[in-house]
Write an enzyme that holds these catalytic residues in place. Sequence first.
Site, mmCIF file in Angstrom:
data_model
loop_
_atom_site.group_PDB
_atom_site.id
_atom_site.type_symbol
_atom_site.label_atom_id
_atom_site.label_comp_id
_atom_site.label_asym_id
_atom_site.label_seq_id
_atom_site.Cartn_x
_atom_site.Cartn_y
_atom_site.Cartn_z
ATOM 1 N N ASP A 226 44.584 27.537 34.042
ATOM 2 C CA ASP A 226 44.656 27.160 35.450
ATOM 3 C C ASP A 226 43.756 25.967 35.754
ATOM 4 O OD1 ASP A 226 45.897 27.588 37.846
ATOM 5 O OD2 ASP A 226 44.433 29.031 38.594
ATOM 6 N N ASP A 272 48.315 34.055 40.921
ATOM 7 C CA ASP A 272 46.956 34.351 41.383
ATOM 8 C C ASP A 272 46.858 35.744 42.004
ATOM 9 O OD1 ASP A 272 46.216 31.776 40.622
ATOM 10 O OD2 ASP A 272 46.821 30.945 42.552
#
Length: 377
Positions: A226, A272
Amino acid sequence: MASEVNDFAAQTSENLKENTEAMGDRIVSTPEGMALAYGSLIVMAILPIFFGSYRAVRHHKEQQQQCKESGEQPETMSCKEAAIFPFISSFALVGLYVLYKVFAKDYVNQVLAGYFFFVGILALCHLTSPLISSLVPAAIPKTPYHIQFTRGEGDKAEHIINYKFNFHDIVCLICCSLVGAWYLLKKHWIANNLFGIAFAINGVELLHVNNVVTGCILLCGLLFYDAFWVFGTDVMVTVAKSFEVPIKLVFPQDILEKGLTASNFAMLGLGDIVLPGIFIALLLRFDNSLSRKTNVYFYSTFFAYFMGLLATILIMHLFNHAQPALLYLVPACLGTPLLLALAKGDLKALFSYEDHPASAKQAESATQTQAETKKES
């Protein structure tokens, strides 16, 4: 000459006005509107984790029952698979980025929207079937149906499709298809969020990591994935903004000014939510294995996720730049249960716990460790 100058000045003034109006359309976010948008995203993120975790406990019990009946272990993610998952995700991300660069964005989004239309309906049906079934009038019978498609005959027959359902399930499918049609035709943000929440809850419920070690490897790998794709390149941000499919939750920051037609969105990717949610759901199953009165590991890590999400949004707002949410969520979700287990003396029990032990010896060892932990507590 004077007329040409006047025409040029008029055209310049008109262009400036259009640019100002366009910028105004994008940046009409009051502090109240931004607070409402961010607060809504947080609520939409934590609810799927909470409900999905408890649904995952029920799903885990069903898997254990099936394992006893059939003797076959459910498929779970291994440490090796968890380690290579960020690389697979990177290839998929770059592939989507290339698609958007090579082909027209509208064409790619239409193809993906068609796919998510069908998948979204199935996810929504799985989630809402009990609720819709309870709302169907009792006068409508639950007529059973059975779709069966086999290959071969006799003892060698192999079931390719073996699905049982009733008339209430058909009603549920019709209702969810209406939501799907709304999403496909209008791409409205509410329809997007309905599908996104359904994906998130189903993901937390059905996708399991077998033990804490696998969960740690998976989350740590995705943290670097990420951070690299957000800070190192424009790939992640470009794909997220180009995607018009329900792989993210969105909420308009200008909803107070424009109502349901607002278009200045704050967004949060489903990854997420689902990926930390899978680990948090594992901790709830671990809590249940200890048979204590409070699910302390689940609730403490759930609160840590909430605080990590708050930190992500705060930093994103202060620096006005997209943030890799897992950079803040992973340390919160991993550090909290590990420190808590260290303080409570449960570290050995935490790392020895497995949803589905690979052998009877491992299961006996894990049960003994948990029994010792209960005595000490």
